[in-house]
Scaffold this motif. Structure first.
Motif, PDB file in Angstrom:
ATOM      1  N   LYS A  83       0.833  -1.203   0.000  1.00  0.00           N
ATOM      2  CA  LYS A  83       0.000   0.000   0.000  1.00  0.00           C
ATOM      3  C   LYS A  83       0.864   1.247   0.000  1.00  0.00           C
ATOM      4  O   LYS A  83       1.959   1.266   0.543  1.00  0.00           O
ATOM      5  CB  LYS A  83      -0.891   0.019   1.244  1.00  0.00           C
ATOM      6  CG  LYS A  83      -1.702  -1.234   1.462  1.00  0.00           C
ATOM      7  CD  LYS A  83      -2.854  -1.305   0.516  1.00  0.00           C
ATOM      8  CE  LYS A  83      -3.701  -2.519   0.872  1.00  0.00           C
ATOM      9  NZ  LYS A  83      -4.605  -2.891  -0.139  1.00  0.00           N
ATOM     10  N   ASN A  84       0.325   2.317  -0.605  1.00  0.00           N
ATOM     11  CA  ASN A  84       0.988   3.609  -0.556  1.00  0.00           C
ATOM     12  C   ASN A  84       1.051   4.086   0.885  1.00  0.00           C
ATOM     13  O   ASN A  84       0.222   3.724   1.717  1.00  0.00           O
ATOM     14  CB  ASN A  84       0.251   4.633  -1.409  1.00  0.00           C
ATOM     15  CG  ASN A  84       0.408   4.358  -2.884  1.00  0.00           C
ATOM     16  OD1 ASN A  84       1.341   3.692  -3.312  1.00  0.00           O
ATOM     17  ND2 ASN A  84      -0.503   4.863  -3.675  1.00  0.00           N
ATOM     18  N   LYS A  85       2.035   4.920   1.174  1.00  0.00           N
ATOM     19  CA  LYS A  85       2.202   5.487   2.512  1.00  0.00           C
ATOM     20  C   LYS A  85       1.657   6.911   2.507  1.00  0.00           C
ATOM     21  O   LYS A  85       1.948   7.687   1.608  1.00  0.00           O
ATOM     22  CB  LYS A  85       3.681   5.511   2.917  1.00  0.00           C
ATOM     23  CG  LYS A  85       4.417   4.185   2.739  1.00  0.00           C
ATOM     24  CD  LYS A  85       3.757   3.032   3.433  1.00  0.00           C
ATOM     25  CE  LYS A  85       4.493   1.735   3.188  1.00  0.00           C
ATOM     26  NZ  LYS A  85       3.761   0.766   2.431  1.00  0.00           N
ATOM     27  N   ARG A 106      -1.683  20.318   6.913  1.00  0.00           N
ATOM     28  CA  ARG A 106      -2.545  20.416   8.104  1.00  0.00           C
ATOM     29  C   ARG A 106      -4.027  20.463   7.737  1.00  0.00           C
ATOM     30  O   ARG A 106      -4.865  20.006   8.503  1.00  0.00           O
ATOM     31  CB  ARG A 106      -2.202  21.669   8.895  1.00  0.00           C
ATOM     32  CG  ARG A 106      -0.874  21.610   9.592  1.00  0.00           C
ATOM     33  CD  ARG A 106      -0.634  22.887  10.399  1.00  0.00           C
ATOM     34  NE  ARG A 106       0.604  22.807  11.129  1.00  0.00           N
ATOM     35  CZ  ARG A 106       0.715  22.288  12.345  1.00  0.00           C
ATOM     36  NH1 ARG A 106      -0.332  21.799  12.948  1.00  0.00           N
ATOM     37  NH2 ARG A 106       1.883  22.250  12.944  1.00  0.00           N
ATOM     38  N   ASP A 107      -4.329  21.018   6.548  1.00  0.00           N
ATOM     39  CA  ASP A 107      -5.719  21.137   6.112  1.00  0.00           C
ATOM     40  C   ASP A 107      -6.258  19.846   5.494  1.00  0.00           C
ATOM     41  O   ASP A 107      -7.409  19.777   5.096  1.00  0.00           O
ATOM     42  CB  ASP A 107      -5.880  22.290   5.120  1.00  0.00           C
ATOM     43  CG  ASP A 107      -5.009  22.131   3.877  1.00  0.00           C
ATOM     44  OD1 ASP A 107      -4.308  21.107   3.736  1.00  0.00           O
ATOM     45  OD2 ASP A 107      -5.028  23.054   3.041  1.00  0.00           O
ATOM     46  N   GLY A 108      -5.415  18.817   5.384  1.00  0.00           N
ATOM     47  CA  GLY A 108      -5.837  17.536   4.845  1.00  0.00           C
ATOM     48  C   GLY A 108      -5.676  17.409   3.342  1.00  0.00           C
ATOM     49  O   GLY A 108      -5.829  16.330   2.788  1.00  0.00           O
ATOM     50  N   LYS A 109      -5.349  18.509   2.675  1.00  0.00           N
ATOM     51  CA  LYS A 109      -5.173  18.472   1.220  1.00  0.00           C
ATOM     52  C   LYS A 109      -3.787  17.936   0.872  1.00  0.00           C
ATOM     53  O   LYS A 109      -2.811  18.197   1.574  1.00  0.00           O
ATOM     54  CB  LYS A 109      -5.341  19.872   0.625  1.00  0.00           C
ATOM     55  CG  LYS A 109      -6.742  20.406   0.756  1.00  0.00           C
ATOM     56  CD  LYS A 109      -6.840  21.784   0.139  1.00  0.00           C
ATOM     57  CE  LYS A 109      -8.243  22.336   0.335  1.00  0.00           C
ATOM     58  NZ  LYS A 109      -8.345  23.705  -0.217  1.00  0.00           N
ATOM     59  N   ILE A 110      -3.723  17.203  -0.237  1.00  0.00           N
ATOM     60  CA  ILE A 110      -2.448  16.666  -0.697  1.00  0.00           C
ATOM     61  C   ILE A 110      -1.554  17.824  -1.107  1.00  0.00           C
ATOM     62  O   ILE A 110      -1.951  18.685  -1.881  1.00  0.00           O
ATOM     63  CB  ILE A 110      -2.650  15.696  -1.872  1.00  0.00           C
ATOM     64  CG1 ILE A 110      -3.429  14.462  -1.399  1.00  0.00           C
ATOM     65  CG2 ILE A 110      -1.306  15.286  -2.469  1.00  0.00           C
ATOM     66  CD1 ILE A 110      -3.840  13.530  -2.518  1.00  0.00           C
ATOM     67  N   ARG A 111      -0.335  17.841  -0.552  1.00  0.00           N
ATOM     68  CA  ARG A 111       0.597  18.911  -0.892  1.00  0.00           C
ATOM     69  C   ARG A 111       1.798  18.425  -1.679  1.00  0.00           C
ATOM     70  O   ARG A 111       2.504  19.206  -2.291  1.00  0.00           O
ATOM     71  CB  ARG A 111       1.040  19.689   0.338  1.00  0.00           C
ATOM     72  CG  ARG A 111       1.928  18.952   1.289  1.00  0.00           C
ATOM     73  CD  ARG A 111       2.415  19.865   2.415  1.00  0.00           C
ATOM     74  NE  ARG A 111       3.467  19.219   3.142  1.00  0.00           N
ATOM     75  CZ  ARG A 111       4.732  19.624   3.133  1.00  0.00           C
ATOM     76  NH1 ARG A 111       5.079  20.675   2.457  1.00  0.00           N
ATOM     77  NH2 ARG A 111       5.632  18.969   3.819  1.00  0.00           N
ATOM     78  N   ASP A 112       2.045  17.097  -1.661  1.00  0.00           N
ATOM     79  CA  ASP A 112       3.184  16.566  -2.395  1.00  0.00           C
ATOM     80  C   ASP A 112       3.071  15.052  -2.498  1.00  0.00           C
ATOM     81  O   ASP A 112       2.348  14.420  -1.710  1.00  0.00           O
ATOM     82  CB  ASP A 112       4.488  16.934  -1.671  1.00  0.00           C
ATOM     83  CG  ASP A 112       5.714  16.849  -2.560  1.00  0.00           C
ATOM     84  OD1 ASP A 112       5.564  16.629  -3.784  1.00  0.00           O
ATOM     85  OD2 ASP A 112       6.830  17.011  -2.036  1.00  0.00           O
ATOM     86  N   LYS A 113       3.779  14.489  -3.479  1.00  0.00           N
ATOM     87  CA  LYS A 113       3.851  13.036  -3.648  1.00  0.00           C
ATOM     88  C   LYS A 113       5.276  12.672  -4.028  1.00  0.00           C
ATOM     89  O   LYS A 113       5.941  13.423  -4.737  1.00  0.00           O
ATOM     90  CB  LYS A 113       2.914  12.561  -4.755  1.00  0.00           C
ATOM     91  CG  LYS A 113       1.456  12.658  -4.440  1.00  0.00           C
ATOM     92  CD  LYS A 113       0.646  12.068  -5.578  1.00  0.00           C
ATOM     93  CE  LYS A 113      -0.833  12.126  -5.276  1.00  0.00           C
ATOM     94  NZ  LYS A 113      -1.608  11.476  -6.332  1.00  0.00           N
ATOM     95  N   ASN A 114       5.730  11.529  -3.558  1.00  0.00           N
ATOM     96  CA  ASN A 114       7.032  10.978  -3.933  1.00  0.00           C
ATOM     97  C   ASN A 114       6.813   9.542  -4.354  1.00  0.00           C
ATOM     98  O   ASN A 114       6.195   8.766  -3.618  1.00  0.00           O
ATOM     99  CB  ASN A 114       8.015  11.002  -2.753  1.00  0.00           C
ATOM    100  CG  ASN A 114       8.324  12.396  -2.269  1.00  0.00           C
ATOM    101  OD1 ASN A 114       8.423  13.321  -3.058  1.00  0.00           O
ATOM    102  ND2 ASN A 114       8.462  12.555  -0.971  1.00  0.00           N
ATOM    103  N   VAL A 154      10.199   8.736   7.677  1.00  0.00           N
ATOM    104  CA  VAL A 154       9.776   7.355   7.937  1.00  0.00           C
ATOM    105  C   VAL A 154       8.999   6.817   6.734  1.00  0.00           C
ATOM    106  O   VAL A 154       9.237   5.697   6.268  1.00  0.00           O
ATOM    107  CB  VAL A 154       8.923   7.269   9.222  1.00  0.00           C
ATOM    108  CG1 VAL A 154       8.284   5.900   9.363  1.00  0.00           C
ATOM    109  CG2 VAL A 154       9.768   7.590  10.448  1.00  0.00           C
ATOM    110  N   ALA A 155       8.070   7.620   6.219  1.00  0.00           N
ATOM    111  CA  ALA A 155       7.261   7.195   5.067  1.00  0.00           C
ATOM    112  C   ALA A 155       8.139   6.924   3.852  1.00  0.00           C
ATOM    113  O   ALA A 155       7.927   5.933   3.137  1.00  0.00           O
ATOM    114  CB  ALA A 155       6.207   8.250   4.753  1.00  0.00           C
ATOM    115  N   ASN A 156       9.125   7.787   3.602  1.00  0.00           N
ATOM    116  CA  ASN A 156      10.030   7.581   2.469  1.00  0.00           C
ATOM    117  C   ASN A 156      10.815   6.286   2.613  1.00  0.00           C
ATOM    118  O   ASN A 156      10.970   5.533   1.647  1.00  0.00           O
ATOM    119  CB  ASN A 156      10.993   8.760   2.320  1.00  0.00           C
ATOM    120  CG  ASN A 156      10.343   9.984   1.728  1.00  0.00           C
ATOM    121  OD1 ASN A 156       9.304   9.906   1.073  1.00  0.00           O
ATOM    122  ND2 ASN A 156      10.947  11.135   1.938  1.00  0.00           N
TER     123      ASN A 156
END
Length: 72
Positions: A3-5, A53-61, A36-38
């Motif tokens: 699963k994605n982190k 903090r607002d729950g919106k996606i701000r980045d992906k790796n 840790v996620a990386n």
């Protein structure tokens, strides 16, 4: 299949690293949670989704099998 982190603001005030909707790590800072996620995503060859903090996606790796050449 792994699963994605996801790095999300936790209910306790810290930052959770979630995999499959389950918290697999809880960190005090978002920076620590992202590290840790990386690490986990590199092992599992999955993607890290970082929420603000607002729950919106701000980045992906991505640490998975990306298509080469990339589409688009």
């Amino acid at each position: 299949m792994s699963k994605n982190k996801h790095v999300v603001k936790g209910k306790s005030g810290g930052w959770d690293v979630k995999s499959g909707g389950v918290a697999v790590a809880i960190q005090t800072t978002q920076k620590d949670a992202i590290q840790v996620a990386n690490t986990l995503a590199k092992i599992d060859r999955t993607e890290v989704v970082i929420n603000g903090r607002d729950g919106k996606i701000r980045d992906k790796n991505s640490f998975g099998k990306d298509p080469y050449p990339p589409k688009g």
